[in-house]
Structures are given as structure tokens and as C-alpha cells.
Design an enzyme around this catalytic site. Structure first.
Site, PDB file in Angstrom:
ATOM      1  N   VAL A   1       5.566   1.592   7.499  1.00 40.36           N
ATOM      2  CA  VAL A   1       5.900   2.960   7.894  1.00 40.36           C
ATOM      3  C   VAL A   1       4.621   3.751   8.152  1.00 40.36           C
ATOM      4  CG1 VAL A   1       7.166   5.041   7.249  1.00 40.36           C
ATOM      5  CG2 VAL A   1       7.951   2.803   6.424  1.00 40.36           C
TER       6      VAL A   1
ATOM      7  N   PRO B   1       0.848  -1.209   0.000  1.00 39.52           N
ATOM      8  CA  PRO B   1       0.000   0.000   0.000  1.00 39.52           C
ATOM      9  C   PRO B   1       0.875   1.249   0.000  1.00 39.52           C
ATOM     10  CG  PRO B   1       0.011  -1.019   2.170  1.00 39.52           C
ATOM     11  CD  PRO B   1       0.768  -1.950   1.276  1.00 39.52           C
TER      12      PRO B   1
ATOM     13  N   ASP C   1       5.934   2.233   2.098  1.00 34.80           N
ATOM     14  CA  ASP C   1       5.032   1.103   2.294  1.00 34.80           C
ATOM     15  C   ASP C   1       4.302   1.324   3.615  1.00 34.80           C
ATOM     16  OD1 ASP C   1       3.789  -1.320   2.796  1.00 34.80           O
ATOM     17  OD2 ASP C   1       5.468  -2.550   2.096  1.00 34.80           O
ATOM     18  N   HIS C   2       2.992   1.570   3.525  1.00 34.27           N
ATOM     19  CA  HIS C   2       2.242   1.931   4.726  1.00 34.27           C
ATOM     20  C   HIS C   2       2.052   0.753   5.677  1.00 34.27           C
ATOM     21  CE1 HIS C   2       0.404   5.091   6.875  1.00 34.27           C
ATOM     22  NE2 HIS C   2      -0.193   5.706   5.862  1.00 34.27           N
ATOM     23  N   ARG C   3       2.375  -0.457   5.237  1.00 34.37           N
ATOM     24  CA  ARG C   3       2.350  -1.589   6.168  1.00 34.37           C
ATOM     25  C   ARG C   3       3.484  -1.472   7.186  1.00 34.37           C
ATOM     26  NH1 ARG C   3       2.840  -6.493   2.035  1.00 34.37           N
ATOM     27  NH2 ARG C   3       4.550  -5.091   1.424  1.00 34.37           N
TER      28      ARG C   3
END
Length: 513
Positions: A479, A299, A475-477
Site C-alpha cells: 500500500v 514494513p 503494509d508499505h510493500r
């Protein structure tokens, strides 16, 4: 006896490669480790060395063909005492092991020692030497390439009194007849394209540099010192003397209209063509697969920061006047790279990898920094290993070397793996910002925009300042938004005030310069 050489695995498990050009033809005599072909994988152009000393019996693919790994590539006629695995008794375990080792790249020291042990076993069963591919040990020195046998006794000779000799610098071309090799001049695809764009005949350039690979510098020097009119009026050798000669096909000067700023981008496209179909392969195929995997797996989120970097540009201007730094090209990208390495130490989540299979987050305690490079073959991202241990000068030198290798199409597949974070310099194209896509397996990529002279608030007044924009995709998973913002603020802090780099700890050592 006839020995068949199969296309080896060129690294990273790539399943196939495209034949870019052959450096040999049927009937050529070749020596051990002599380059016989150039092939293009999904990541790089690779030279294939000959694993045998003998005569080329047959080529199993033509230039432009895509060959699967393990498929027959070329056959050699070798003598009973030739240096080849065929000299080992056929069917013996040692011979099969030697063939496997010969067709497998060796990278690490332990793998190299294991390969050497296998070769030693093969030599124990037979005293014949096994082939030695480039990188597997010492090889006979050979700076020459095979001459293609002339057919019908023809010899390609250009009269020294041609327009080319008159126009070219006299210290480059000989004044007597020029004996041209009956083969395609050795060069890389980007160099051949440059020669076509500049209207330079590679055959003539190769004649001025016998025994050498024609480089970009050779072509540019020739084009700069040879008037275009003389190039256009070059008289080709008679058809009878061109038998067996393979050259780059150039359009006739009489058929090429004068250059125009409004000319179509593809002059070679048929006027009635409504579409152009290009096979999806090589770097473009690999890049597409990686981008799709990244875009639909991680994401993405992107955050931006525009800042005043006048202090950095002033520092760079002062470094350029330092004679101790002659030969080192230190630019904004090098300072950004060092700022990134420092900031990653305070935001380790951006230097991590999401392992879906193991259900783990893998945090790296080193920085393998990828630098995106736009080449004629497409986008590649070679890696500077352990960049966090390098000072500014070493980083600048590494970036310059990496870029030159990428432009020449010589970046090895192994040099484009193992990255933990990447930088893309979109500013070189005059772009301010963007939303870069992550390299698969990485948590962040930073886009560096163009430095622009902009009215900016400075000490309570409006002044012209050097300003650029940083764009961070992450990567929002792995960070959170706050971590991404802190990372950008740390990088920006160094660019605003380069002296602040001294405040960052360097846990793995290294010097700031």
C-alpha cells in the site's frame, strides 16, 4: 479391554494444548461424545468429547499440564460391544484408518464425506460402531455428566439452614438439604475468575442449576441477589463430608482485608515477592509470535485522521428508538465495519496479501473482517467471513455474537483464521489513537478511537461535536501512502455523512441495512 485416547490435532496444526480442567475422574462412567476435559490451545479453549462409552481407567495428565498432540490423554475400559475403535480388530487397516479419522477434526463438506467413507470401510470389516466426536455426526443425547464415585461412602450435604440459604433468593436455592455433586462445578476459566473476584462459591451456584454449566450470568445474578456478608459467613461442610469434592479455593473472609482503592493489584502475591514468573504459553505465546513475525516482516506505516462523526451518532440515536430494531445492538463499530467493507472495494491493495514464497501479490475479492477482542486470556481476532455481503444489522449482530463468544473463551481456532483486514476498537478503553500492528498476512488494520464531545468548527462557527480519530496501519510493500489516505478518506466520508454509503458500489450484493 483398555482403549487409549490420544490428544487430537485441534486445528491449524497447533502442536500442544494445556489441560484446563478435567470433567471426569478415574472410575467415572462416560457416554459417547460426553465432554471429558477442557484444553487451552494457543487460540481457544476447546472441550474434548469422549470417543468411547465406558469407564475412565486413567488420566495421563493433570490440570495445568501441557500435552503434545498425539500424546496419551486418557485410558478407557470398554466392553467387547462398546462403541469404540477398539472393538474393530486390532491391527487391521480399517481400525487404523478409523483411529486417524476419530482423532482428526473435519471441517469442510468434502473432508466430512471422505471421513464417512473411511468409517464405512471400518464398519464393513466389523459391525462395531466407531466413535463419534462432536461435529462428526449424530450422537446419543446426553445432558448429564458423570458423578464422581464417593470415597468411603461420603456424601457432600449442605444444611439448608445455612446463612447462604437465608440470604439467597428462595426461588433459587431449595429449602431442604442440598446434595452437591462430588466434582468441580462445570464452568469456564473466565467464569471461575469472575466468581473468585465476586466472592461467589461456584459449588452453591451449581447446586441452584443442576446439570447445567455455570455461566457468567448465573454468577452475576447470584452475586447481585446475595449480600456479600452472607457469602462471607457461608459455613463450609465438615471435612468428613468434603472427601472427594473438588472446589475452587477461595480465601477465608477473616483473612481478606476490606477493599481499598489503594490496595495492590495482586492481592494473592506474597508480600516479600520481588518478581513474578509466568510461563509463556497459550494465547500470549501465540500473540507474541504473531506480533514479532508481523513487526519484523512487513514494513509498517500508520496514518491518522480526526473527524466529526455527529451525523453517525445522531443516526445511531434514531435507530435505538426504532422498535423494529429491538434486539439489535447497532453501534459505531458496526457502521465503521460497513464503511471499511465499502472502502476496501475502492482500495483493493489494503485487502491483499504479500506472498514472499511465490513472489506474488494475492488480491482478495471478498472481505473476511477481523475484529480484535481483548479477553482475559489475551488478544484474539475472530473473523466475520464475507463481511462485505452483510448489511448493517447483520454486521452488528455478527460483531455482538463474536464478542460474546470471545469473552467466554469459546472462539474456535478456525474462526480466527482467514482474515483479510482487521479493526481494533481502542476507543472502548478511552484511547484516541494508536499504531496497531498488522495481523500476519494482512495489509491493513484500522484502530477506532473514542468518540468525544469536542469544540469543533461547524458551518463557520465553533460548536460541540462528536469527534473521533481513525488510525490506519498498513503494509508499505502493498500500500502506498496515497492509497492509505484515500481509504481513510472514504471511511471518514461515510462516518461524516452516513448517506454517502449509498454512493459506493456493492459488487458482491448485500443490503445496506
Amino acid at each position: 479391554m483398555i482403549a487409549e485416547f490420544h490428544l487430537p490435532d485441534l486445528g491449524e496444526g497447533l502442536p500442544e494444548a494445556e489441560i484446563v480442567q478435567w470433567h471426569v475422574a478415574e472410575g467415572d462412567e462416560v457416554s459417547l461424545n460426553q465432554t471429558i476435559a477442557e484444553v487451552e490451545t494457543a487460540k481457544a479453549i476447546v472441550e474434548i468429547p469422549s470417543p468411547y462409552a465406558g469407564t475412565v481407567q486413567g488420566l495421563h495428565a493433570a490440570a495445568g499440564d501441557v500435552v503434545a498432540v498425539g500424546s496419551p490423554l486418557v485410558s478407557f475400559a470398554v466392553g467387547a460391544d462398546a462403541e469404540s475403535p477398539a472393538a474393530v480388530e486390532t491391527g487391521s487397516p480399517a481400525s487404523r484408518q478409523a483411529e486417524v479419522v476419530a482423532d482428526t477434526p473435519v471441517s469442510g463438506a468434502s473432508e466430512r464425506r471422505a471421513a464417512d467413507d473411511v468409517r464405512a470401510t471400518a464398519r464393513g470389516e466389523s459391525e462395531k460402531a466407531t466413535p463419534n466426536l462432536v461435529g462428526y455426526g449424530a450422537a446419543p443425547a446426553s445432558g448429564s455428566r458423570p458423578r464422581r464415585r464417593a470415597r468411603g461412602g461420603a456424601t457432600a450435604v449442605l444444611d439448608g439452614d445455612t446463612a447462604v440459604r437465608e440470604a439467597a433468593p428462595h426461588d433459587v436455592l431449595r429449602t431442604g438439604p442440598i446434595d452437591l455433586p462430588l466434582e468441580r462445578p462445570r464452568s469456564t476459566p473466565p467464569v471461575r475468575k469472575l466468581a473468585r473476584d465476586l466472592g461467589v462459591d461456584l459449588v452453591v451456584v451449581a447446586a441452584a442449576h443442576p446439570g447445567e454449566t455455570v455461566t457468567r450470568a448465573h454468577v452475576e445474578e447470584f452475586a447481585a441477589r446475595t449480600p456479600a456478608e452472607a457469602q462471607a459467613s457461608t459455613v463450609p461442610p465438615p471435612e468428613s463430608s468434603r472427601v472427594g469434592m473438588v472446589t475452587d479455593t477461595l480465601p477465608s473472609a477473616s483473612t481478606v482485608p476490606p477493599a481499598s482503592p489503594f490496595a495492590p493489584a495482586r492481592a494473592d502475591r506474597p508480600s516479600d515477592a520481588r518478581v513474578t514468573r509466568t510461563p509463556i504459553r497459550g494465547v500470549r505465546k501465540h500473540t507474541a509470535a504473531a506480533m514479532v513475525q508481523s513487526a519484523f516482516t512487513a514494513p509498517h506505516a500508520t496514518t491518522f485522521l480526526t473527524l466529526d462523526v455527529t451525523a453517525t451518532t445522531e443516526l445511531l440515536a434514531s435507530l435505538k428508538t426504532d422498535r423494529a430494531l429491538d434486539g439489535h445492538r447497532i453501534g459505531v463499530l458496526a457502521i465503521v465495519a460497513q464503511a471499511v467493507c465499502l472502502a476496501l472495494g475502492r482500495t483493493p491493495a489494503l485487502n491483499a496479501r504479500w506472498d514472499e514464497t511465490a513472489g506474488e501479490i494475492i488480491e482478495h475479492h471478498y472481505v473476511n473482517l477481523g475484529i480484535a477482542a481483548a479477553t482475559e486470556r489475551g488478544l484474539v481476532v475472530p473473523v466475520i467471513p464475507d463481511a462485505d455481503t452483510l448489511g448493517l444489522i447483520d454486521l452488528a449482530d455478527a460483531i455482538a455474537e463474536l464478542a460474546a463468544t470471545a469473552r467466554a473463551g469459546r472462539t474456535a481456532p478456525a474462526a480466527m483464521t482467514g482474515g483479510t483486514f482487521s479493526i481494533t476498537n481502542v476507543g472502548v478503553f478511552g484511547v484516541d489513537a494508536g499504531t496497531p500492528i498488522l495481523n500476519p498476512g494482512e495489509a491493513g488494520i484500522l484502530a477506532v478511537g473514542a468518540v468525544r464531545r469536542t469544540p469543533w468548527e461547524h458551518h463557520g462557527e465553533i460548536a460541540l461535536r462528536d469527534v473521533l480519530t481513525l488510525s490506519l496501519s498498513f503494509d508499505h510493500r502493498l500500500v502506498d501512502g496515497a492509497e492509505a489516505a484515500r481509504f481513510l478518506a472514504d471511511v471518514a466520508g461515510v462516518l461524516r455523512e452516513p448517506g454517502r454509503a449509498m454512493l459506493f458500489p456493492r459488487p458482491r450484493g448485500g443490503d445496506f441495512l
